[in-house]
Design an enzyme around this catalytic site. Structure first.
Site, PDB file in Angstrom:
ATOM      1  N   LEU A   1       0.848  -1.186   0.000  1.00  0.00           N
ATOM      2  CA  LEU A   1       0.000   0.000   0.000  1.00  0.00           C
ATOM      3  C   LEU A   1       0.886   1.238   0.000  1.00  0.00           C
ATOM      4  O   LEU A   1       1.670   1.449   0.924  1.00  0.00           O
ATOM      5  CB  LEU A   1      -0.932  -0.013   1.218  1.00  0.00           C
TER       6      LEU A   1
ATOM      7  N   ALA B   1      -0.253   4.613  -1.473  1.00  0.00           N
ATOM      8  CA  ALA B   1      -1.051   5.650  -2.132  1.00  0.00           C
ATOM      9  C   ALA B   1      -1.100   6.963  -1.367  1.00  0.00           C
ATOM     10  O   ALA B   1      -1.639   7.941  -1.861  1.00  0.00           O
ATOM     11  CB  ALA B   1      -2.472   5.136  -2.347  1.00  0.00           C
TER      12      ALA B   1
ATOM     13  N   ARG C   1       3.206  15.416   6.058  1.00  0.00           N
ATOM     14  CA  ARG C   1       4.237  15.863   7.004  1.00  0.00           C
ATOM     15  C   ARG C   1       5.645  15.835   6.428  1.00  0.00           C
ATOM     16  O   ARG C   1       6.570  16.390   7.007  1.00  0.00           O
ATOM     17  CB  ARG C   1       4.158  15.017   8.281  1.00  0.00           C
TER      18      ARG C   1
END
Length: 452
Positions: free
Chosen positions: A6, A8, A13
């Site tokens: 994952l 995406a 930050r």
């Protein structure tokens, strides 16, 4: 097993115009650390979203990608890659910003999952400060994960937390993904909700939580780089490599170094590098994507995309650019630059020289200040120098040009035509001497000054 990464997220930050997962640790993008780990266990797919094209440009061609747009949580990310999931395979879930997982941890997770024939196996750890982590809630054989922001006061006291790393049964995922709901504080689809749906859940407790540390800002990026650096250098030293000062030495994860090689301070080795035995690298040296033989010395120099054979010395202050090949016993000295050039055995270019698009034979001596003039403003042209040739200092070889075997080019020459074997080539203006000219010039200047 298949591996779904994952990657995406936006990564606000990081305060960067680039996706978080392409920021580098020891010269290697984080996403590539995770992809390489995943490839040890099976086919890899990556869920991309924020600036997807940039992330995809860093991925190997055999990695499948799936677009998550908009980003509505981890469960939604897996939904977007539903076509990657097959009922007959287990699915390992990893994250593009968690680069330091060890293969043995994944192996243990996968073995536990397979032995238990579980619907899902969760990697957990004990957090001294569990703030922000999903808590592991046990009720007999049933397990559920409650996100920090959804936890009650009693649940917040629990210190066993979810790492976010799972192995799912592909069959279980396909049957239950569409049952996920976004009825929560964030309006997102949580992958953690699948744990509560599962009949058979296993956990593996990780005793080294730094492995599952993620990167949210550049401070954490630097902290993980420090951990990665220490791991790599320790492994090298235990394998027979001397690292004189680990604090000032940076070695990437895809670097291989032979025994009894010495790495001096302020050396950076990144990309795909192989270094042989009994070499001395550094100090103040950077090498990238190169192959280096045995007993090679490289000092205070830059090397990128080069092949260096055995018993070669480079530096100080040399620059070897992409396409450089140095054959055995070549010597490249101070302020020498090479590019797309093959330099034959026992040849030397010791000082102040540029060799571009050149093929140089064996036992050639290149004098100080020699330049291969390979570019006419439009195209690059080759220079060829035969075995045993001698190129005098401060010579310019205007390509395309061939210097024959055993030929000599006189110092200060500009060579624009091919030189036959064993010939002497001189390409400079005839020297003119005017007796007493300097003295008369001085006297004239002095007289002029007196008159003023």
């Amino acid at each position: 097993m298949k591996v779904l990464i994952l990657a995406a997220g936006l990564g606000k930050r990081m305060k960067s115009k680039y996706p978080k997962v392409v920021h580098k640790i020891l010269g290697k993008p984080m996403i590539n650390w995770v992809v390489d780990l995943g490839k040890k266990f099976g086919e890899v797919g990556v869920v991309v979203g924020h600036k997807a094209e940039i992330v995809k440009s860093y991925l190997p061609l055999d990695v499948k990608t799936y677009l998550q747009e908009p980003q509505l949580g981890t469960g939604h990310a897996v939904m977007c890659a539903k076509q990657f999931i097959t009922a007959g395979d287990d699915i390992l879930i990893l994250y593009g910003d968690v680069p330091l997982l060890k293969p043995e941890t994944i192996e243990k997770l996968a073995q536990t999952h397979a032995r238990a024939k579980a619907d899902v196996t969760v990697l957990t750890f004990i957090a001294d400060d569990p703030t922000g982590y999903g808590r592991i809630i046990r009720n007999g054989e049933k397990i559920r994960i409650v996100e920090h922001k959804d936890a009650n006061e009693e649940q917040l006291k629990i210190k066993e937390v979810n790492s976010g790393i799972y192995v799912f049964s592909g069959k279980f995922l396909l049957e239950n993904l569409d049952k996920l709901s976004n009825n929560n504080a964030q309006g997102e689809y949580y992958l953690t909700d699948l744990v509560e749906m599962a009949s058979k859940v296993e956990t593996v407790l990780l005793d080294d939580p730094v492995q599952v540390s993620g990167v949210n800002d550049r401070v954490q990026l630097a902290q993980l780089e420090s951990v990665a650096k220490e791991r790599i250098l320790k492994e090298l030293m235990l394998s027979g490599v001397t690292v004189v000062d680990p604090a000032s030495t940076f070695v990437g994860p895809d670097v291989k170094i032979g025994i009894d090689t010495i790495i001096h301070p302020f050396t950076i080795l990144e990309g795909n590098i192989t270094i042989g035995e009994d070499c001395e690298i550094g100090p103040y040296t950077r090498i990238k994507d190169s192959t280096i033989g045995n007993n090679v010395k490289i000092m205070r120099s830059e090397v990128e995309g080069a092949i260096i054979e055995n018993n070669v010395s480079v530096g100080p202050f040399a620059r070897l650019r992409e396409g450089t090949v140095l054959k055995e016993k070549v010597k490249i000295g101070n302020f020498v630059e090479t590019k797309k050039s093959v330099i034959g055995k026992n040849s030397k270019a010791q000082h102040l020289t540029y060799l571009g698009d050149a093929t140089i034979g064996e036992d050639v001596n290149i004098g100080a200040g020699t330049i291969t003039c390979n570019y006419d403003g439009y195209k690059k042209y080759p220079t060829s120098i035969g075995d045993g040739a001698f190129i005098g200092s401060n010579s310019s070889l205007v390509a395309p040009v061939k210097i024959g075997k055993g030929a000599i080019v006189g110092a200060g020459s500009v060579i624009t035509e091919d030189v036959p074997d064993d010939a002497l080539a001189l390409g400079r203006a005839r020297q003119v001497i005017k007796d007493n000219w300097a003295k008369m010039k001085r006297e004239a200047m002095e007289n002029a000054n007196h008159k003023e």
